[in-house]
Design an enzyme around this catalytic site. Structure first.
Site, PDB file in Angstrom:
ATOM      1  N   ARG A  80       0.833  -1.217  -0.086  1.00 54.12           N
ATOM      2  CA  ARG A  80      -0.011   0.011   0.004  1.00 54.12           C
ATOM      3  C   ARG A  80       0.883   1.338  -0.015  1.00 54.12           C
ATOM      4  O   ARG A  80       1.987   1.093   0.627  1.00 54.12           O
ATOM      5  CB  ARG A  80      -0.813   0.082   1.280  1.00 54.12           C
ATOM      6  N   GLU A  94      -2.266   8.075  -3.916  1.00 47.30           N
ATOM      7  CA  GLU A  94      -2.368   7.643  -5.416  1.00 47.30           C
ATOM      8  C   GLU A  94      -3.863   7.979  -5.508  1.00 47.30           C
ATOM      9  O   GLU A  94      -4.727   7.978  -4.921  1.00 47.30           O
ATOM     10  CB  GLU A  94      -2.190   6.137  -5.499  1.00 47.30           C
ATOM     11  N   HIS A 112      -1.155   0.441  -9.282  1.00 50.26           N
ATOM     12  CA  HIS A 112      -1.663  -0.332  -8.570  1.00 50.26           C
ATOM     13  C   HIS A 112      -2.722  -1.660  -9.127  1.00 50.26           C
ATOM     14  O   HIS A 112      -3.810  -1.699  -9.300  1.00 50.26           O
ATOM     15  CB  HIS A 112      -2.930   0.426  -7.710  1.00 50.26           C
TER      16      HIS A 112
HETATM   17  C1  DGY Z   1      -5.897  -5.460  -2.847  1.00 45.44           C
HETATM   18  O1  DGY Z   1      -6.772  -6.470  -3.059  1.00 45.44           O
HETATM   19  O2  DGY Z   1      -5.798  -4.935  -1.667  1.00 45.44           O
HETATM   20  C2  DGY Z   1      -5.434  -4.872  -3.886  1.00 45.44           C
HETATM   21  O3  DGY Z   1      -4.488  -3.876  -3.732  1.00 45.44           O
HETATM   22  C3  DGY Z   1      -6.707  -4.316  -4.778  1.00 45.44           C
HETATM   23  O4  DGY Z   1      -6.847  -2.862  -4.181  1.00 45.44           O
END
Ligand code: DGY
Length: 331
Positions: free
Chosen positions: A241, A270, A288
């Site tokens: 993240r 982001e 992402h």
């Molecule tokens: C998740 O599944 O956490 C991915 O980062 C998609 O948001």
């Protein structure tokens, strides 16, 4: 005939998933796919008992207070830092996520990003496209070795372990990891991974992959001090993240070659990206997409739909994050 429960699908999802949900609910969609502001989300949720969210919709105490009919929020993501789970539990609102269905796909991507970063694939492709390739040279885009090197993994949940298996069994890597809790010996053996302290991980890894969940505690887990402990030849990969890495400090470390390169799929704030990351050459940037294959994204959306259908139909979701809500504490 009784009115069917109403739900909101907050972002555009696959038509077949919407069709399944329409068999059970009155469904409002967001065909435009523009993320709602918090005020718009509250407005759309009036009269809704369920919502299907992505990481861009925040479910917090203010929203819960303003949406008293809401009973369940089903995130199409395994990460759920957009949910204030304690506030949801206090309000009696069930939270669900999408574990397992994306594990192997996300690990594949983590490895792809590691390879692209270590072997300078994007940088060399830009060079070629720009018409700069006019002769071959022995050291041209010479990158870091992947096979036989030391793979460090910070965060050894399902995805971390899947990356470890790829490194150990596919590339003969020496795998070390750090995690809040150590794996049992069977799981360590399956990944051929050795537990080390965070300092050892930073100092020993040739390639460091971050797979920790984001929380206030993991904010800037990798900042200037941690980057300074890494090898100058090391690569850093973040598929976890934004906010886990201090992006400004990373841009400085990359520019000053304090580490060799980074591969980033997630960013602080982001979809904005720190402007300094856009100007350093030794970074691979992706928007992402770690879980983005069509079968996996469909499986994620279907699991979120299953959670809504199961909880609103039977009171038992498949992958609840706050299961106490199912035990009679719900709205
Ligand atoms: C998740 O599944 O956490 C991915 O980062 C998609 O948001």
């Amino acid at each position: 005939m009784n009115q069917r429960p109403a739900i909101l699908i907050a972002r555009a999802v696959f038509p077949e998933v919407v069709a399944r949900l329409r068999e059970h609910f009155e469904v409002e969609t967001n065909e435009q796919d523009a993320p709602f502001t918090p005020a718009q989300l509250i407005e759309r949720l009036q009269g809704k008992v369920g919502v299907m969210t992505t990481g861009s919709e925040r479910i917090d105490a203010a929203l819960l207070a303003a949406c008293p009919q809401l009973r369940v929020a089903a995130n199409i993501a395994v990460g759920y830092n957009n949910f204030d789970v304690p506030a949801m539990t206090a309000a009696g609102v069930l939270a669900t996520n999408t574990p397992d269905v994306l594990t192997e796909t996300t690990a594949d991507f983590g490895f792809a990003l590691l390879m692209a970063t270590a072997r300078r694939i994007c940088e060399s492709e830009h060079f070629l496209r720009a018409g700069q390739w006019n002769r071959w040279a022995l050291d041209m885009f010479a990158g870091a070795e992947v096979h036989g090197s030391t793979l460090g993994i910070l965060g050894m949940g399902r995805i971390g372990q899947a990356i470890a298996r790829r490194g150990a069994h596919g590339f003969g890597m020496n795998v070390i990891y750090h995690n809040r809790s150590r794996l049992d010996t069977g799981s360590e053996a399956a990944c051929r991974a050795r537990y080390v302290s965070k300092a050892e991980l930073l100092q020993q890894a040739d390639h460091l992959v971050l797979v920790v969940p984001y929380s206030a505690e993991s904010h800037h887990t990798i900042g200037a001090a941690e980057l300074a402990q890494m090898k100058p030849t090391a690569t850093l990969v973040n598929i976890a993240r934004g906010g886990i890495v201090d992006d400004a400090a990373l841009a400085v470390a990359l520019r000053e070659k304090r580490i060799a390169a980074a591969g980033l799929d997630v960013f602080e704030g982001e979809p904005k990206v720190h402007p300094d990351l856009l100007t350093v050459p030794n970074v691979v940037l992706t928007p992402h997409i770690a879980s983005a294959t069509l079968p996996t994204r469909l499986a994620m959306a279907n699991l979120a739909a299953d959670n809504l259908i199961a909880y609103l139909g039977t009171g038992q979701a498949l992958t609840p994050l706050n299961p106490s809500v199912q035990a009679g504490q719900g709205r």
